[in-house]
Design a protein around this motif. Structure first.
Motif, PDB file in Angstrom:
ATOM      1  N   UNK A   1       0.659  -0.457  -0.034  1.00  0.00           N
ATOM      2  CA  UNK A   1      -0.286   0.074  -0.401  1.00  0.00           C
ATOM      3  C   UNK A   1       0.891   0.790  -0.231  1.00  0.00           C
ATOM      4  N   UNK A   2       2.013   0.901   0.208  1.00  0.00           N
ATOM      5  CA  UNK A   2       2.581   1.875   0.149  1.00  0.00           C
ATOM      6  C   UNK A   2       3.620   2.316  -0.273  1.00  0.00           C
ATOM      7  N   UNK A   3       3.395   2.127  -1.062  1.00  0.00           N
ATOM      8  CA  UNK A   3       4.120   1.485  -2.998  1.00  0.00           C
ATOM      9  C   UNK A   3       6.041   1.343  -2.480  1.00  0.00           C
ATOM     10  N   UNK A   4       5.628   0.212  -1.709  1.00  0.00           N
ATOM     11  CA  UNK A   4       7.328  -0.249  -1.557  1.00  0.00           C
ATOM     12  C   UNK A   4       8.083  -0.993  -1.879  1.00  0.00           C
ATOM     13  N   UNK A   5       6.875  -1.592  -3.268  1.00  0.00           N
ATOM     14  CA  UNK A   5       6.993  -2.648  -4.497  1.00  0.00           C
ATOM     15  C   UNK A   5       7.470  -1.953  -5.408  1.00  0.00           C
ATOM     16  N   UNK A   6       6.835  -1.063  -5.874  1.00  0.00           N
ATOM     17  CA  UNK A   6       6.263  -0.496  -7.187  1.00  0.00           C
ATOM     18  C   UNK A   6       5.694  -0.493  -7.193  1.00  0.00           C
ATOM     19  N   UNK A   7       5.130   1.056  -8.461  1.00  0.00           N
ATOM     20  CA  UNK A   7       3.862   1.370  -8.566  1.00  0.00           C
ATOM     21  C   UNK A   7       2.962   0.985  -8.372  1.00  0.00           C
ATOM     22  N   UNK A   8       1.565   1.720  -7.689  1.00  0.00           N
ATOM     23  CA  UNK A   8       0.505   0.647  -7.133  1.00  0.00           C
ATOM     24  C   UNK A   8      -0.395   1.267  -8.875  1.00  0.00           C
TER      25      UNK A   8
END
Length: 79
Positions: free
Chosen positions: A72-79
């Motif tokens: 949800x915080x975008x730590x794994x790439x764009x949402x």
């Protein structure tokens, strides 16, 4: 044959690998792709619904919470 999991880390902690062959897979609540989750023996399993034979990721509840919050915080790439 039981479905494969990436549960090696679970076995390393003294827990047996999970049998996901009878898991009730549900689509993710939102997002792109065909992500599916199942709740099995107190753990959360996640897989690509387009490739159900590939290994699944298995999370303990606290790890799942951290994963979801990170996504949800975008730590794994764009949402």
């Amino acid at each position: 044959m039981a479905e494969s999991t990436t549960a090696r880390t679970l076995a390393d902690r003294g827990r047996p690998p999970l049998d996901l062959s009878g898991a009730e897979w549900q689509p993710s609540s939102r997002g792109e792709g065909d992500l599916q989750v199942a709740f099995v023996e107190g753990f959360i399993a996640m897989r690509d619904g387009e490739r159900p034979g590939d290994p699944s990721l298995v999370f303990a509840p606290n790890g799942w919470r951290k994963f979801v919050l990170g996504a949800r915080a975008g730590r794994f790439g764009p949402v």
